[in-house]
Design a protein around this motif. Structure first.
Motif, PDB file in Angstrom:
ATOM      1  N   TRP A  58       0.949  -1.049   0.092  1.00  0.00           N
ATOM      2  CA  TRP A  58      -0.171  -0.079   0.294  1.00  0.00           C
ATOM      3  C   TRP A  58       0.635   0.875  -0.212  1.00  0.00           C
ATOM      4  CZ3 TRP A  58      -0.922   4.403   2.620  1.00  0.00           C
ATOM      5  CH2 TRP A  58      -1.947   5.171   2.384  1.00  0.00           C
ATOM      6  N   LEU A  59       1.978   1.293   0.797  1.00  0.00           N
ATOM      7  CA  LEU A  59       2.440   3.380   0.796  1.00  0.00           C
ATOM      8  C   LEU A  59       3.726   2.774  -0.501  1.00  0.00           C
ATOM      9  CD1 LEU A  59       3.882   1.814   4.607  1.00  0.00           C
ATOM     10  CD2 LEU A  59       2.496   4.080   3.074  1.00  0.00           C
ATOM     11  N   LEU A  60       3.895   1.978  -0.889  1.00  0.00           N
ATOM     12  CA  LEU A  60       4.418   1.878  -2.159  1.00  0.00           C
ATOM     13  C   LEU A  60       3.897   2.232  -3.367  1.00  0.00           C
ATOM     14  CD1 LEU A  60       6.726  -1.628  -1.988  1.00  0.00           C
ATOM     15  CD2 LEU A  60       7.865   1.617  -2.088  1.00  0.00           C
ATOM     16  N   ARG A  61       2.666   2.380  -3.158  1.00  0.00           N
ATOM     17  CA  ARG A  61       1.676   2.606  -4.858  1.00  0.00           C
ATOM     18  C   ARG A  61       0.894   3.809  -4.006  1.00  0.00           C
ATOM     19  NH1 ARG A  61      -1.955  -2.951  -6.659  1.00  0.00           N
ATOM     20  NH2 ARG A  61      -0.535  -3.213  -7.893  1.00  0.00           N
ATOM     21  N   HIS A  62       1.207   3.982  -2.437  1.00  0.00           N
ATOM     22  CA  HIS A  62       0.465   5.418  -2.181  1.00  0.00           C
ATOM     23  C   HIS A  62       1.670   6.460  -1.906  1.00  0.00           C
ATOM     24  CE1 HIS A  62      -2.810   2.802  -2.212  1.00  0.00           C
ATOM     25  NE2 HIS A  62      -3.956   4.205  -2.686  1.00  0.00           N
ATOM     26  N   PRO A  63       3.179   6.390  -2.537  1.00  0.00           N
ATOM     27  CA  PRO A  63       4.378   7.045  -1.279  1.00  0.00           C
ATOM     28  C   PRO A  63       3.488   8.669  -1.056  1.00  0.00           C
ATOM     29  CG  PRO A  63       4.107   7.206  -4.367  1.00  0.00           C
ATOM     30  CD  PRO A  63       3.274   6.450  -3.516  1.00  0.00           C
ATOM     31  N   GLU A  64       3.054   9.230  -1.331  1.00  0.00           N
ATOM     32  CA  GLU A  64       2.514  10.206  -0.967  1.00  0.00           C
ATOM     33  C   GLU A  64       2.341  10.453   0.052  1.00  0.00           C
ATOM     34  OE1 GLU A  64      -1.385   8.812  -2.783  1.00  0.00           O
ATOM     35  OE2 GLU A  64       0.546   8.718  -3.666  1.00  0.00           O
ATOM     36  N   THR A  65       1.435   9.592   1.184  1.00  0.00           N
ATOM     37  CA  THR A  65       1.054   9.573   2.081  1.00  0.00           C
ATOM     38  C   THR A  65       2.386   8.939   3.245  1.00  0.00           C
ATOM     39  OG1 THR A  65       0.630   6.961   2.327  1.00  0.00           O
ATOM     40  CG2 THR A  65      -0.841   8.535   1.430  1.00  0.00           C
ATOM     41  N   GLN A  66       3.499   9.322   2.675  1.00  0.00           N
ATOM     42  CA  GLN A  66       4.735   8.218   4.039  1.00  0.00           C
ATOM     43  C   GLN A  66       4.908   9.518   4.846  1.00  0.00           C
ATOM     44  OE1 GLN A  66       7.450   6.240   1.804  1.00  0.00           O
ATOM     45  NE2 GLN A  66       6.042   4.696   1.105  1.00  0.00           N
TER      46      GLN A  66
END
Length: 70
Positions: A58-66
């Motif tokens: 999920w984090l790889l697909r949504h890097p903006e949330t990190q």
């Protein structure tokens, strides 16, 4: 066998092959959630690894949330 699938999952993530990583996660999920033939002393560890794998994908697909402040 689940350890080998988990290793392949992480390798797919490292290579940004998210489609394969997702398929491997589905297989791993089936293995972890199916009814064990023998008592499984590692069930909790396997479940924690599965959750961590889902989180990584999920984090790889949504890097903006990190870096987002929650």
């Amino acid at each position: 066998m689940s350890d080998k699938i988990l290793i392949a999952f992480h390798q797919a993530c490292d290579q940004n092959d998210f489609e394969i990583a997702e398929e491997l996660l589905r297989i791993l999920e089936k293995m972890v959630t199916r009814r064990p033939v023998q008592p499984d002393n590692n069930r909790r560890k396997n479940m924690e690894s599965l959750v961590a794998a889902h989180e990584r994908l999920w984090l790889l697909r949504h890097p903006e949330t990190q870096n987002a402040d929650f």
